[in-house]
Write an enzyme that holds these catalytic residues in place. Structure first.
Site, mmCIF file in Angstrom:
data_model
loop_
_atom_site.group_PDB
_atom_site.id
_atom_site.type_symbol
_atom_site.label_atom_id
_atom_site.label_comp_id
_atom_site.label_asym_id
_atom_site.label_seq_id
_atom_site.Cartn_x
_atom_site.Cartn_y
_atom_site.Cartn_z
ATOM 1 N N HIS A 15 8.358 19.606 -0.219
ATOM 2 C CA HIS A 15 8.089 18.920 0.733
ATOM 3 C C HIS A 15 7.921 19.682 1.878
ATOM 4 O O HIS A 15 8.470 20.913 2.035
ATOM 5 C CB HIS A 15 9.530 18.029 1.235
ATOM 6 C CG HIS A 15 10.039 17.152 0.126
ATOM 7 N ND1 HIS A 15 9.376 16.043 0.108
ATOM 8 C CD2 HIS A 15 10.946 17.151 -0.555
ATOM 9 C CE1 HIS A 15 10.047 15.352 -0.880
ATOM 10 N NE2 HIS A 15 11.107 16.269 -1.340
ATOM 11 N N PRO A 63 2.197 9.100 -2.426
ATOM 12 C CA PRO A 63 1.852 8.308 -1.314
ATOM 13 C C PRO A 63 1.385 8.888 -0.088
ATOM 14 O O PRO A 63 2.373 9.415 0.423
ATOM 15 C CB PRO A 63 2.521 7.143 -1.355
ATOM 16 C CG PRO A 63 3.736 7.511 -2.073
ATOM 17 C CD PRO A 63 3.415 8.714 -3.054
ATOM 18 N N ASN A 64 0.366 8.768 0.476
ATOM 19 C CA ASN A 64 -0.281 8.860 1.835
ATOM 20 C C ASN A 64 -0.355 10.366 2.049
ATOM 21 O O ASN A 64 -0.772 10.538 3.045
ATOM 22 C CB ASN A 64 1.069 8.131 2.782
ATOM 23 C CG ASN A 64 1.243 6.899 2.633
ATOM 24 O OD1 ASN A 64 0.094 5.993 2.964
ATOM 25 N ND2 ASN A 64 2.381 6.545 2.294
ATOM 26 N N HIS A 101 12.461 9.253 -2.697
ATOM 27 C CA HIS A 101 13.649 8.769 -2.295
ATOM 28 C C HIS A 101 14.215 7.367 -2.931
ATOM 29 O O HIS A 101 14.871 6.933 -2.625
ATOM 30 C CB HIS A 101 13.767 8.402 -0.609
ATOM 31 C CG HIS A 101 13.249 9.760 0.076
ATOM 32 N ND1 HIS A 101 13.730 10.937 -0.135
ATOM 33 C CD2 HIS A 101 12.086 9.882 0.882
ATOM 34 C CE1 HIS A 101 13.110 11.823 0.544
ATOM 35 N NE2 HIS A 101 11.943 11.265 1.220
ATOM 36 N N ASN A 123 5.498 17.072 -5.045
ATOM 37 C CA ASN A 123 5.726 16.290 -3.647
ATOM 38 C C ASN A 123 5.575 14.897 -3.842
ATOM 39 O O ASN A 123 4.323 14.469 -3.769
ATOM 40 C CB ASN A 123 4.711 16.757 -2.543
ATOM 41 C CG ASN A 123 5.403 16.239 -1.142
ATOM 42 O OD1 ASN A 123 6.183 15.377 -1.165
ATOM 43 N ND2 ASN A 123 4.583 16.632 -0.150
ATOM 44 N N ALA A 154 7.094 9.378 -0.197
ATOM 45 C CA ALA A 154 8.340 8.431 -0.341
ATOM 46 C C ALA A 154 9.058 8.082 -1.524
ATOM 47 O O ALA A 154 10.058 7.703 -1.728
ATOM 48 C CB ALA A 154 7.630 7.277 0.573
ATOM 49 N N TYR A 200 4.073 17.056 9.815
ATOM 50 C CA TYR A 200 3.473 17.582 8.723
ATOM 51 C C TYR A 200 2.910 18.751 8.846
ATOM 52 O O TYR A 200 2.000 19.230 7.891
ATOM 53 C CB TYR A 200 2.779 16.458 7.940
ATOM 54 C CG TYR A 200 3.852 15.306 7.539
ATOM 55 C CD1 TYR A 200 5.021 15.496 6.453
ATOM 56 C CD2 TYR A 200 3.659 14.011 8.081
ATOM 57 C CE1 TYR A 200 5.844 14.562 6.425
ATOM 58 C CE2 TYR A 200 4.535 13.078 7.716
ATOM 59 C CZ TYR A 200 5.699 13.251 7.011
ATOM 60 O OH TYR A 200 6.418 12.147 6.808
ATOM 61 N N ARG A 219 15.950 9.300 3.995
ATOM 62 C CA ARG A 219 15.158 10.509 3.202
ATOM 63 C C ARG A 219 16.337 11.356 2.656
ATOM 64 O O ARG A 219 15.891 12.515 1.972
ATOM 65 C CB ARG A 219 14.324 11.046 4.206
ATOM 66 C CG ARG A 219 13.319 10.128 4.696
ATOM 67 C CD ARG A 219 12.214 10.978 5.508
ATOM 68 N NE ARG A 219 11.745 10.132 6.470
ATOM 69 C CZ ARG A 219 10.431 9.472 6.084
ATOM 70 N NH1 ARG A 219 10.003 9.386 4.939
ATOM 71 N NH2 ARG A 219 9.822 8.638 7.031
ATOM 72 N N ARG A 242 -2.781 12.752 10.884
ATOM 73 C CA ARG A 242 -1.667 11.915 11.637
ATOM 74 C C ARG A 242 -0.358 12.780 11.705
ATOM 75 O O ARG A 242 -0.199 13.535 10.705
ATOM 76 C CB ARG A 242 -1.488 10.586 11.362
ATOM 77 C CG ARG A 242 -2.443 9.834 11.908
ATOM 78 C CD ARG A 242 -2.261 8.589 10.980
ATOM 79 N NE ARG A 242 -3.449 8.111 10.762
ATOM 80 C CZ ARG A 242 -3.746 7.261 9.841
ATOM 81 N NH1 ARG A 242 -2.621 6.606 9.168
ATOM 82 N NH2 ARG A 242 -5.010 6.892 9.223
ATOM 83 N N GLU A 302 10.566 20.654 -6.736
ATOM 84 C CA GLU A 302 10.388 19.557 -5.635
ATOM 85 C C GLU A 302 9.873 20.146 -4.501
ATOM 86 O O GLU A 302 10.383 21.286 -3.985
ATOM 87 C CB GLU A 302 11.661 18.969 -5.333
ATOM 88 C CG GLU A 302 11.582 17.963 -4.271
ATOM 89 C CD GLU A 302 13.065 17.442 -4.208
ATOM 90 O OE1 GLU A 302 13.995 17.607 -4.676
ATOM 91 O OE2 GLU A 302 13.106 16.277 -3.322
ATOM 92 N N ARG A 348 15.902 14.482 8.831
ATOM 93 C CA ARG A 348 15.302 13.254 9.169
ATOM 94 C C ARG A 348 16.153 12.134 8.918
ATOM 95 O O ARG A 348 17.291 12.012 8.633
ATOM 96 C CB ARG A 348 13.869 13.254 8.424
ATOM 97 C CG ARG A 348 13.126 14.408 8.828
ATOM 98 C CD ARG A 348 11.782 14.299 8.245
ATOM 99 N NE ARG A 348 10.806 13.265 8.655
ATOM 100 C CZ ARG A 348 9.749 12.752 8.049
ATOM 101 N NH1 ARG A 348 9.405 13.435 6.939
ATOM 102 N NH2 ARG A 348 9.045 11.848 8.552
HETATM 103 O O1 CA2 Z 1 7.847 16.233 3.841
HETATM 104 C C1 CA2 Z 1 7.282 15.814 2.997
HETATM 105 O O2 CA2 Z 1 6.635 16.363 2.233
HETATM 106 C C2 CA2 Z 1 7.659 14.411 2.633
HETATM 107 O O3 CA2 Z 1 7.497 14.224 1.096
HETATM 108 C C3 CA2 Z 1 6.293 13.398 3.130
HETATM 109 C C4 CA2 Z 1 6.727 11.878 2.917
HETATM 110 C C5 CA2 Z 1 7.763 11.298 3.297
HETATM 111 O O4 CA2 Z 1 8.073 10.148 2.850
HETATM 112 C C6 CA2 Z 1 9.041 12.416 2.624
HETATM 113 O O5 CA2 Z 1 10.201 11.742 3.070
HETATM 114 C C7 CA2 Z 1 8.882 13.722 2.788
HETATM 115 C C8 CA2 Z 1 5.510 11.276 3.446
HETATM 116 C C9 CA2 Z 1 4.175 11.732 3.216
HETATM 117 C C10 CA2 Z 1 3.097 10.850 4.192
HETATM 118 O O6 CA2 Z 1 2.049 11.696 4.605
HETATM 119 C C11 CA2 Z 1 1.535 11.468 5.791
HETATM 120 C C12 CA2 Z 1 0.545 12.305 6.275
HETATM 121 C C13 CA2 Z 1 -0.071 12.182 7.638
HETATM 122 C C14 CA2 Z 1 0.224 11.143 7.973
HETATM 123 C C15 CA2 Z 1 0.967 10.305 7.794
HETATM 124 C C16 CA2 Z 1 1.745 10.243 6.407
#
Ligand code: CA2
Length: 144
Positions: free
Chosen positions: A102, A11-12, A82, A76, A79, A24, A113, A19, A100, A109
């Protein structure tokens, strides 16, 4: 026959590059897919690269990776990493090597997480390298 590595994104991650570049990076998911496609070719592999915002779809895709006889899965789960016992169960069930991945390092963080259900069944992990995490993970998959 060319072996396929499934690259599954949760997701996301479709928002990547728009952003929070300080966390990221500035690559989009399409940039990562393009680079991995080239890298896979050089390794004699193919990739099947996907993103969904839905937990059950990730479960279905893990099952599909097994049915397709994939060499490995880079996951990947974002969220859901977790929170998702369903993903843990699916990774165990498919009996395929899951790595896995990331972009950030979740351990540096927020505390929520720090737990990874994916990590409880994955054979390896690559994190904290931005887009390069995927490249390093694909090299690891190629070596399996
Ligand atoms: O670091 C990673 O790859 C994560 O899997 C990214 C997840 C986060 O919940 C994990 O703890 C670590 C979040 C992905 C959200 O992606 C976005 C990208 C751009 C803007 C906002 C969110």
């Amino acid at each position: 026959m060319t072996q396929t590595v499934f690259v599954l994104n949760g997701p996301n991650l479709n928002l990547l590059g728009t952003r929070e570049p300080e966390i990221y990076g500035s690559d989009t998911l399409a940039d990562i897919e393009a680079a991995l496609t080239e890298q896979a070719k050089a390794l004699g592999l193919a990739i099947d690269f996907r993103q969904t915002n839905h937990e059950g779809v990730l479960v279905d895709w893990l099952h599909e990776a097994r049915a397709a006889g994939a060499k490995a899965v880079l996951l990947n789960a974002a969220a859901y990493t977790h929170t998702s016992v369903a993903l843990l169960d699916a990774i165990k069930a498919i009996e395929l090597p899951v790595i896995e991945v990331h972009l950030s390092d979740p351990l540096t963080r927020e505390e929520f997480r720090h737990i990874s259900y994916v990590g409880m069944a994955a054979v390896d992990e690559v994190k904290g390298l931005g887009a390069r995490s995927y490249a390093v993970a694909l090299d690891k998959a190629a070596a399996l």
